[in-house]
Design an enzyme around this catalytic site. Sequence first.
Site, PDB file in Angstrom:
ATOM      1  N   PHE A   1      38.262  40.779  38.802  1.00 36.46           N
ATOM      2  CA  PHE A   1      39.150  42.042  38.363  1.00 36.46           C
ATOM      3  C   PHE A   1      39.705  41.678  36.962  1.00 36.46           C
ATOM      4  CE2 PHE A   1      43.825  41.436  37.608  1.00 36.46           C
ATOM      5  CZ  PHE A   1      43.902  40.147  38.269  1.00 36.46           C
ATOM      6  N   LYS A   2      39.835  40.381  36.593  1.00 33.26           N
ATOM      7  CA  LYS A   2      39.858  39.915  35.260  1.00 33.26           C
ATOM      8  C   LYS A   2      39.305  40.429  34.035  1.00 33.26           C
ATOM      9  CE  LYS A   2      42.968  36.393  36.580  1.00 33.26           C
ATOM     10  NZ  LYS A   2      42.627  36.165  38.154  1.00 33.26           N
ATOM     11  N   ASP A   3      38.172  40.776  34.542  1.00 31.82           N
ATOM     12  CA  ASP A   3      37.285  41.683  33.542  1.00 31.82           C
ATOM     13  C   ASP A   3      37.774  42.955  33.055  1.00 31.82           C
ATOM     14  OD1 ASP A   3      34.777  39.882  33.494  1.00 31.82           O
ATOM     15  OD2 ASP A   3      33.912  40.778  35.352  1.00 31.82           O
TER      16      ASP A   3
END
Length: 476
Positions: free
Chosen positions: A113-115
């Site tokens: 999810f950090k993208d």
Amino acid sequence: MQFVSTRGGMAPADFCDVLLSGLAPDGGLAVPDSLPTLSGAHLEAWRPLSYPELAAEVIGLFATDIPRDDLTELCAAAYGPDAFPEPVVPLRALPGVGGLMLAGLSEGPTMAFKDLAMQFLGQAVPYVLQRTGQVLNILGATSGDTGSAAEHAFRGKEGVTVFMLSPAGRMSDIQRAQMYSIPEGNIHNIAVRGVFDDCQNLVKALNNDVEFKAAHSLGAVNSINIGRIAAQVVYYVWTWLRVGDGLVDAACEDVRIDIAVPSGNFGNIYAGHLARSMGVPIRRLILATNENNVLDEFFRTGIYRPRPAAETLATSSPSMDISKASNLERFIWQLLGAQDFPSQWAAVETSGSIDLSAHLERMEQEFGFISGTSTHADRLEAIRRVHAADGSLIDPHTADGVTVALRLLEPGVTTVVMETAQAAKFPETIAEALGSPQEQPESLLALLAMPQHVTTIPNEEAPLRQIIEEHALHGS
Ligand SMILES: *Cc1c(COP(=O)(O)O)cnc(C)c1O
């Protein structure tokens, strides 16, 4: 919107001013000094928007100093087909698993999810640098996920160079391949002969050298970055909208959902808390931890007691192996109010903990937080259960979310679990859960076969300084 410091020692500043700074000058974190209210009609008007269009609207609430046309372009580039498949964040139901839904936050280039936040920074940071004629040399340490997302977001970007330290030989094959396969010359992978803490200590040492830091324009894009938080609010609004799409007849205020979030640094769920505070009809925020359950302890007892690195367990949901949740300070600031926060928060420094048990009821009633802990056995069970229900796979972090969501589920309320990574990234745990290794996707095999670029150094400052001196960009 203006931002102030939790510690009270920073004049109100704009989004672009705080985008590139880590901590505020007084050691606190930047927080919005007030939040807008989103009415039902307002949210309804956003229903037809694509993800990049919605992102410009939501981030625009925070970045009021970026002209709207520019922000629209930045979001179109961040969430376009180069980085994400349509519709960026897909929702799917898990029919056999308590009626849960999953919001797919991990469709980006590094499958986590950090993208979603990092890809926005990859556009916004060069934009702000260009406006001010600055450059930025990002110096960071990673145990895998964050560094990888940062490198993919900033590869080839004008005015930015990345120096990313990682512990030599201690990342998974996939994490190594994702980072070391990047060919662009502005990305420098530096493997340190040591552990993650050694990498972090090297970063700290260079940051404490104020002269060196200034001379080489060193900065960071860590989890406290306000741009990352703003970009994460988008998918909470998106998730609520998409759940409501199916319910054409319901008045939109009637669509209240619970959202479960696998948590570590309290960055993801803090964005959910902001969305809820602005009026997005989220009923409860269900915080899930693994065995490193400092945050579960806080929401059950009201006592926040960060643990030292030596007490942090290495688990099979490694991105949640965190015992000091950097973003929690932002929530506690809101809980206590700007007046009372600085004096009370000082207890964390002096006595190692803060007792907010007097506010426990507000944390649940007013702010909707409930929490739970998931263990290795729980993760394996959740992975098996989802696989048995529809043949699909979830990753170990999402499995922590599913475990706690199932435990706290209330009949009749749609509960969405934030899917924070893809299963393919964690083949060992999946194989352990299902009793046999799963076939790896073609794209992953290709990634593993790519040539890798990395410089290995001993756990010492001198060789790191030398690499930075050689490759850092210098402003005009
Ligand atoms: C970073 C990460 C988390 C934890 O998110 P926080 O914002 O630190 O709470 C959970 N799952 C995965 C896969 C991550 O990479």
